[in-house]
Scaffold this active site. Structure first.
Site, PDB file in Angstrom:
ATOM      1  N   CYS A 104       0.889  -1.155  -0.084  1.00 29.82           N
ATOM      2  CA  CYS A 104      -0.003  -0.120   0.139  1.00 29.82           C
ATOM      3  C   CYS A 104       0.977   1.052  -0.128  1.00 29.82           C
ATOM      4  O   CYS A 104       1.784   1.177   0.752  1.00 29.82           O
ATOM      5  CB  CYS A 104      -0.882  -0.046   1.262  1.00 29.82           C
ATOM      6  SG  CYS A 104      -1.884   1.298   1.342  1.00 29.82           S
ATOM      7  N   GLU A 147      -9.068  -1.023  -2.477  1.00 28.51           N
ATOM      8  CA  GLU A 147      -9.152   0.453  -2.455  1.00 28.51           C
ATOM      9  C   GLU A 147     -10.510   0.691  -1.684  1.00 28.51           C
ATOM     10  O   GLU A 147     -10.724   1.943  -1.320  1.00 28.51           O
ATOM     11  CB  GLU A 147      -9.155   0.925  -3.852  1.00 28.51           C
ATOM     12  CG  GLU A 147      -7.707   0.879  -4.679  1.00 28.51           C
ATOM     13  CD  GLU A 147      -6.653   1.182  -3.805  1.00 28.51           C
ATOM     14  OE1 GLU A 147      -6.777   2.270  -3.165  1.00 28.51           O
ATOM     15  OE2 GLU A 147      -5.501   0.753  -4.053  1.00 28.51           O
ATOM     16  N   HIS A 150     -10.158   1.451   1.717  1.00 28.28           N
ATOM     17  CA  HIS A 150      -9.779   2.548   2.102  1.00 28.28           C
ATOM     18  C   HIS A 150     -10.925   3.615   2.305  1.00 28.28           C
ATOM     19  O   HIS A 150     -10.723   4.402   3.295  1.00 28.28           O
ATOM     20  CB  HIS A 150      -8.589   3.051   0.957  1.00 28.28           C
ATOM     21  CG  HIS A 150      -7.360   2.837   1.022  1.00 28.28           C
ATOM     22  ND1 HIS A 150      -6.600   3.106   2.168  1.00 28.28           N
ATOM     23  CD2 HIS A 150      -6.788   2.114   0.432  1.00 28.28           C
ATOM     24  CE1 HIS A 150      -5.375   2.653   1.918  1.00 28.28           C
ATOM     25  NE2 HIS A 150      -5.182   2.049   0.765  1.00 28.28           N
TER      26      HIS A 150
END
Length: 160
Positions: A104, A147, A150
């Site tokens: 990441c 993603e 996130h």
């Protein structure tokens, strides 16, 4: 406008723990959204990423970019066109899982094996507000799941 590389938030910074806000209908097609997605793409490429989420560049909005391609961090990644996803949602995830290595841009120097769904169906909007439904398999499916995590304030290291 020249390419802009944005600063990338690092593990421990509060913006990475927040649940990001949806992009509102009036923001679709805006100069702001176009400029942010362009700067996110430039930042992702600069750091050899295969995906990036807006919270990683200090914008707590539900925007991600998925862009699998071979690079120094992921030499075996399949090549796919970049996709900017606004307000993405996973509609279905296969019960078949696969273990794969992840890193990441917000967790420098750490990598780990994470169990993810092998196949997912995602609904998202383009920057212009067009609704899209798309199926992803394997590594691209892994990127999308990483993603979207996130956007929900989750870093991959929480799975290790």
């Amino acid at each position: 406008m020249e390419d802009v590389v944005l600063p990338v938030a690092q593990k421990g910074e509060e913006v990475l723990n927040l649940v990001a806000t949806k992009v509102s209908p009036r923001e679709f097609g805006s100069l702001w959204l176009h400029q942010l997605s362009q700067a996110m793409q430039t930042t992702m490429k600069y750091h050899h990423g295969v995906g990036i989420a807006a919270p990683q560049v200090y914008v707590s909005k539900r925007i991600i970019i998925v862009a699998s391609r071979p690079n120094p961090r992921y030499p075996d990644a399949p090549d796919m066109p970049e996709i900017v996803m606004v307000n993405p949602e996973i509609l279905t995830a296969s019960s078949e899982k696969c273990l794969g290595e992840e890193g990441c841009l917000s967790v420098k120097g750490e990598r780990g094996r994470v169990l993810r769904a092998q196949k997912i169906v995602v609904e998202y909007y383009t920057v212009m507000g067009e609704r899209i439904q798309q199926t992803f398999f394997g590594f691209p499916a892994r990127i999308v799941q990483h993603e979207i995590d996130h956007l929900n304030g989750i870093l991959f290291v929480s799975y290790l």
